[in-house]
Structure formats: C-alpha cells, structure tokens
Design a protein around this motif. Structure first.
Motif, PDB file in Angstrom:
ATOM      1  N   SER A 103       0.817  -1.216   0.000  1.00  0.00           N
ATOM      2  CA  SER A 103       0.000   0.000   0.000  1.00  0.00           C
ATOM      3  C   SER A 103       0.846   1.258   0.000  1.00  0.00           C
ATOM      4  O   SER A 103       0.317   2.352   0.135  1.00  0.00           O
ATOM      5  CB  SER A 103      -0.918   0.006   1.233  1.00  0.00           C
ATOM      6  OG  SER A 103      -0.153  -0.016   2.417  1.00  0.00           O
ATOM      7  N   GLY A 104       2.175   1.121  -0.138  1.00  0.00           N
ATOM      8  CA  GLY A 104       3.049   2.291  -0.017  1.00  0.00           C
ATOM      9  C   GLY A 104       2.764   3.362  -1.033  1.00  0.00           C
ATOM     10  O   GLY A 104       2.668   4.537  -0.717  1.00  0.00           O
ATOM     11  N   SER A 105       2.612   2.932  -2.298  1.00  0.00           N
ATOM     12  CA  SER A 105       2.365   3.914  -3.347  1.00  0.00           C
ATOM     13  C   SER A 105       1.053   4.644  -3.129  1.00  0.00           C
ATOM     14  O   SER A 105       0.964   5.849  -3.270  1.00  0.00           O
ATOM     15  CB  SER A 105       2.368   3.208  -4.707  1.00  0.00           C
ATOM     16  OG  SER A 105       2.084   4.117  -5.730  1.00  0.00           O
ATOM     17  N   GLY A 106       0.017   3.877  -2.763  1.00  0.00           N
ATOM     18  CA  GLY A 106      -1.269   4.500  -2.515  1.00  0.00           C
ATOM     19  C   GLY A 106      -1.224   5.470  -1.351  1.00  0.00           C
ATOM     20  O   GLY A 106      -1.872   6.515  -1.379  1.00  0.00           O
ATOM     21  N   GLN A 107      -0.449   5.144  -0.310  1.00  0.00           N
ATOM     22  CA  GLN A 107      -0.341   6.026   0.844  1.00  0.00           C
ATOM     23  C   GLN A 107       0.319   7.345   0.454  1.00  0.00           C
ATOM     24  O   GLN A 107      -0.129   8.415   0.880  1.00  0.00           O
ATOM     25  CB  GLN A 107       0.449   5.339   1.956  1.00  0.00           C
ATOM     26  CG  GLN A 107      -0.315   4.230   2.655  1.00  0.00           C
ATOM     27  CD  GLN A 107       0.528   3.516   3.699  1.00  0.00           C
ATOM     28  OE1 GLN A 107       1.739   3.721   3.769  1.00  0.00           O
ATOM     29  NE2 GLN A 107      -0.098   2.674   4.494  1.00  0.00           N
ATOM     30  N   LEU A 108       1.391   7.288  -0.325  1.00  0.00           N
ATOM     31  CA  LEU A 108       2.066   8.520  -0.738  1.00  0.00           C
ATOM     32  C   LEU A 108       1.167   9.367  -1.635  1.00  0.00           C
ATOM     33  O   LEU A 108       1.130  10.589  -1.515  1.00  0.00           O
ATOM     34  CB  LEU A 108       3.372   8.182  -1.474  1.00  0.00           C
ATOM     35  CG  LEU A 108       4.592   7.897  -0.594  1.00  0.00           C
ATOM     36  CD1 LEU A 108       5.772   7.492  -1.461  1.00  0.00           C
ATOM     37  CD2 LEU A 108       4.944   9.108   0.249  1.00  0.00           C
ATOM     38  N   GLN A 109       0.423   8.712  -2.522  1.00  0.00           N
ATOM     39  CA  GLN A 109      -0.472   9.468  -3.394  1.00  0.00           C
ATOM     40  C   GLN A 109      -1.577  10.143  -2.579  1.00  0.00           C
ATOM     41  O   GLN A 109      -1.927  11.295  -2.818  1.00  0.00           O
ATOM     42  CB  GLN A 109      -1.081   8.550  -4.459  1.00  0.00           C
ATOM     43  CG  GLN A 109      -0.646   8.889  -5.867  1.00  0.00           C
ATOM     44  CD  GLN A 109       0.036   7.739  -6.569  1.00  0.00           C
ATOM     45  OE1 GLN A 109       0.064   6.621  -6.074  1.00  0.00           O
ATOM     46  NE2 GLN A 109       0.614   7.988  -7.718  1.00  0.00           N
ATOM     47  N   SER A 110      -2.111   9.412  -1.604  1.00  0.00           N
ATOM     48  CA  SER A 110      -3.140   9.997  -0.749  1.00  0.00           C
ATOM     49  C   SER A 110      -2.573  11.143   0.082  1.00  0.00           C
ATOM     50  O   SER A 110      -3.231  12.168   0.283  1.00  0.00           O
ATOM     51  CB  SER A 110      -3.738   8.924   0.170  1.00  0.00           C
ATOM     52  OG  SER A 110      -4.391   7.925  -0.578  1.00  0.00           O
ATOM     53  N   PHE A 111      -1.339  10.963   0.571  1.00  0.00           N
ATOM     54  CA  PHE A 111      -0.679  12.021   1.348  1.00  0.00           C
ATOM     55  C   PHE A 111      -0.516  13.282   0.497  1.00  0.00           C
ATOM     56  O   PHE A 111      -0.801  14.398   0.953  1.00  0.00           O
ATOM     57  CB  PHE A 111       0.688  11.513   1.822  1.00  0.00           C
ATOM     58  CG  PHE A 111       1.544  12.560   2.470  1.00  0.00           C
ATOM     59  CD1 PHE A 111       1.354  12.913   3.800  1.00  0.00           C
ATOM     60  CD2 PHE A 111       2.558  13.197   1.763  1.00  0.00           C
ATOM     61  CE1 PHE A 111       2.145  13.890   4.403  1.00  0.00           C
ATOM     62  CE2 PHE A 111       3.359  14.163   2.353  1.00  0.00           C
ATOM     63  CZ  PHE A 111       3.144  14.498   3.691  1.00  0.00           C
ATOM     64  N   ALA A 112      -0.076  13.099  -0.742  1.00  0.00           N
ATOM     65  CA  ALA A 112       0.104  14.247  -1.634  1.00  0.00           C
ATOM     66  C   ALA A 112      -1.230  14.924  -1.920  1.00  0.00           C
ATOM     67  O   ALA A 112      -1.334  16.159  -1.912  1.00  0.00           O
ATOM     68  CB  ALA A 112       0.759  13.786  -2.944  1.00  0.00           C
ATOM     69  N   TRP A 113      -2.255  14.123  -2.145  1.00  0.00           N
ATOM     70  CA  TRP A 113      -3.566  14.682  -2.418  1.00  0.00           C
ATOM     71  C   TRP A 113      -4.116  15.431  -1.212  1.00  0.00           C
ATOM     72  O   TRP A 113      -4.779  16.460  -1.357  1.00  0.00           O
ATOM     73  CB  TRP A 113      -4.523  13.563  -2.833  1.00  0.00           C
ATOM     74  CG  TRP A 113      -4.619  13.459  -4.315  1.00  0.00           C
ATOM     75  CD1 TRP A 113      -3.648  13.034  -5.167  1.00  0.00           C
ATOM     76  CD2 TRP A 113      -5.729  13.814  -5.121  1.00  0.00           C
ATOM     77  NE1 TRP A 113      -4.085  13.099  -6.451  1.00  0.00           N
ATOM     78  CE2 TRP A 113      -5.365  13.563  -6.467  1.00  0.00           C
ATOM     79  CE3 TRP A 113      -6.997  14.297  -4.854  1.00  0.00           C
ATOM     80  CZ2 TRP A 113      -6.223  13.796  -7.528  1.00  0.00           C
ATOM     81  CZ3 TRP A 113      -7.859  14.522  -5.919  1.00  0.00           C
ATOM     82  CH2 TRP A 113      -7.467  14.271  -7.227  1.00  0.00           C
TER      83      TRP A 113
END
Length: 442
Positions: free
Chosen positions: A150-160
């Motif tokens: 889930s790392g990529s999804g977490q970073l994308q959500s953090f950026a959003w």
C-alpha cells in the motif's frame, strides 16, 4: 548487539529519508494546490476588471491549460536530462521560478491587455506543469521503493491531502480577499509564496531523498531515446493503454459548463465572491475527505468499480443542477447560496475525484524507470481532455442560445451535460486490471 544497533541505525536513516520525502512532497503539492488562490482572483479580474464575456472566460480558462499538454515532453526531459546530476528538485525549482515571474508580471503590469495577460497565464501554467511532473515522479519513485503493497497509494493519498487542503485554504482566503483587496494583491502574495518555494527547494539536496539516480553512461539524446522507447513500451501495454483511453474520454465527452454557471451565479443570482470562494472551498474539502477515505476504505477495491461509481455520482449532481437552475430548491426553502456552496463545490471536486484512484492504478502498472514519463503522459491526457471539455461547453451554450442576457436554455444544456457524463459507463470494461490481479496472486 551490533546487529541490533545496525538495524536501529538503518531504521532511523530510513525514517529520516521518509520524513524528507514527505516534506518535499507536502510542500510541492501544497503550493501547487494553493494556485487556486490567484486563479479565483483571475476569474473576477477578467469578469469585472476587463469585462470579458462568459464564453471568452471559459475559452481562456481552458486554453490556459495548454502547457499542461506538454507534460509528456517534460516528463521525458526530467527523466533523461538531469540538472547537476539530479532529475527532480531542480525542475521543481525552475517551475516555481517561472510561476513567480509570471504572477509578479501580472500584478505589476499597468493596464495589462488581454493578450499579454493570456501569455503570462500560459507561462504560469507552463511552470506549474514542470513542478507537477517532477512532484508526480517523486511520488511514483518513492512509492516504488516502499516495500509494503500500500506504499504507493499512501504517498499518493498524502500528496492529495496536502494539495486539497491548500486548495481549500486558497479558495477560502481568495473569497475573503476579493472583498477587501484587488486581484492584483492576490497575484503578488502568491508570487512571494512561489519565491519562498524556490529558495526552499534549492536549499534541499536531492541526494538526501535517496531517489533512483540518473544513468551517467548515456548522453542526453541517447537517454531521451531510451526513455521514449520505454514510454512507448509502457503505453503499448493493453492494460495501461485502454485505461488511459477510458480516463481521457470520461472527461473529454462532457461539455462542462463551468464558465456559464459562474456567470449565472454572479450575474443572475448576484451571489457574492465570498460565496463563490466558499463553494470552491467545499469542493477542496471534499477532495481532502475523499483522499483520506480512499486511503482507508477504497484503496483495495477494484479501480474499475471506484471510477464507474464516481462517474455516476458526477452525473447525478449535474442532474441536480437542473433543478437548481429551475428554482425548485429555492421553492422548498434552500437558499441559492447554500446550494452553490455545497453542490456546485461538490461538482467541481467530483470532476477530479477520479484522478487519485486512477493515479494509484497506473502507478501499479507502470514499469520501473519511466514513472515520470508515464505519469506526465496521464496528466497531459487529462489536461487535453479538460480543454476539449471546456470548448465543448462553450459550443453547447452558444448552440443552445445561452448568453449573458438569456439563460432560459441553461436547464437543457445541463441535461445534455449529465447525459454525456453517463456515456463512459458503457465502456468501463476498458479499465483492465489483469496485471494487478497477477501481482496479488504472486
């Protein structure tokens, strides 16, 4: 004991790198999200200060996004041509500087004409596209290095989350500022913020982020050729190609009536700039809530299902706008200002809800080494689709006879807009997730 100490040291070093990455990503996406602050001022500056018509306003809004279409070239450039050995932060700094120059020029230029204003807005969005390409690549590359699924999804959500919170704050402050200051003051304030971002970015060494290093064995031309080949191979993957086609079409087929609704709300309903600002704040807050909810509840769901549901909800809100224009909500006691704040803001947010799950979907499919180029191509396709959508909205309003003095055909235009929004649901099977399923099985 030595092994434990080494493990602790490695864990501390990894935590420090992760913190720096989050700082860079957070600042980058926050400043770009805050671009809504000056752009709210641009709308009122064009309408009130320069007397631009509704159709001309929407054409200018759409045309200003043309530099975003160049993102694939910028992605190839940042992937293949490092600046002093680095491929990301130098481009963020260059983009911030270009934006600062353009907004300073708009703020200080006396009696600026529409062509000159358009040139500076194009320059601003060109700088923003450079920043976004580099920031998206940092998120994609850092997400690839996270070992958890889930790392990529977490970073994308953090950026959003950072981008949405900045957008909400920018619209809130913009709506308030327009009541007390001229739009030029807003342009100046944002230019100062961009200069601060430029100074901060230059001060951070990219080596501290531990991102993949550029190859030093290839010339710039050879590196660009290699990146083009890798990008072509990535886009030739059926799963990625058809997903991007569906995503682009889901925007391009909608004749979006953003400029027409803006004039209807401000000229016919006489809503204050603070109401318009709060409406956009609500949309950004909705984006922020969506990014948090997606990361917690919907990240494991099928991308096809999430994107299809969002497309359907967007069409429903557009149908609600028909009732709003006809005065139905006003008759049952809902003030125009409340509806505008909630539903108009929600619609603007919904138009970009799909970007987060689709970005995560593409990041999972993207081959290692061309993340920047692929994400840039996706954002370029989105920019081109929104430009087409804006032009179609202008054409629809003109064809139906909607003008500054006659909005009688606006309900029919909104019905057509909602019907076109439903069309992409007929081909949602194009969103292929075969590779994701194979990875889960492995």
């Amino acid at each position: 004991m030595e092994k434990e100490e080494k493990q602790e040291a490695r864990a501390m070093a990894a935590a420090e790198v992760a913190a720096r990455r989050r700082l860079v990503i957070g600042v980058g996406f926050w400043v770009q999200g805050f671009r809504l602050f000056p752009w709210l001022g641009v709308n009122f500056f064009l309408k009130d200060g320069m007397g631009v018509a509704a159709s001309a306003l929407q054409i200018l809004q759409a045309s200003a996004n043309l530099p975003m279409v160049a993102k694939p070239l910028l992605g190839l450039l940042s992937d293949a041509v490092p600046v002093r050995g680095h491929r990301r932060l130098p481009y963020v700094a260059i983009g911030a500087l270009l934006q600062a120059i353009s907004w300073l020029s708009i703020a200080l230029w006396p009696a600026i004409s529409l062509p000159i204003l358009t040139v500076f807005l194009l320059l601003s969005n060109f700088g923003a596209s450079i920043c976004e390409v580099a920031n998206d690549a940092i998120v994609a590359e850092a997400g690839k290095q996270v070992t958890s699924s889930s790392g990529s999804g977490q970073l994308q959500s953090f950026a959003w989350m950072f981008g949405s919170s900045a957008g909400a704050l920018g619209n809130l402050l913009g709506g308030i500022a327009l009541s007390y200051f001229s739009p030029r003051v807003m342009f100046m304030c944002f230019a100062i913020l961009l200069l601060l971002q430029f100074i901060t970015t230059v001060a951070i060494p990219e080596s501290s982020l531990k991102l993949p290093k550029a190859s030093t064995n290839l010339s710039a031309i050879s590196s660009i050729r290699r990146q083009i080949k890798e990008l072509s191979c990535a886009l030739c993957m059926p799963e990625m190609f058809w997903s991007i086609i569906w995503f682009s079409v889901s925007y391009a087929v909608i004749p979006f009536l953003l400029g027409t609704m803006f004039f209807y709300q401000t000229e016919v309903l006489r809503l204050d700039s603070s109401v318009i600002g709060l409406s956009k704040v609500f949309g950004q807050v909705a984006l922020l809530a969506w990014s948090m909810s997606y990361n917690k509840y919907f990240k494991t769901m099928s991308a096809r299902k999430v994107l299809s549901v969002l497309q359907f909800i967007t069409a429903l809100v557009m149908l609600s706008d028909v009732l709003f224009v006809q005065g139905i909500y006003r008759k049952i006691g809902i003030p125009d200002s409340i509806y505008t704040i909630v539903f108009s803001g929600l619609l603007e947010g919904l138009m970009f809800f799909k970007v987060l799950p689709f970005s995560v979907h593409i990041a999972k499919l993207c081959p290692v080494g061309c993340e920047g180029s692929v994400m840039a191509f996706v954002m370029s396709a989105l920019a081109l689709a929104t430009i087409i959508s804006g032009y179609l909205g202008v054409a629809l309003a003109a064809f139906m006879g909607v003008s500054l003095n006659d909005f009688s055909a606006l309900p029919a235009c909104l019905l057509i807009e909602a019907a076109c929004t439903m069309l992409p649901l007929c081909c949602s099977s194009l969103i292929n997730e075969r590779i994701e399923k194979e990875k889960k099985e492995d």
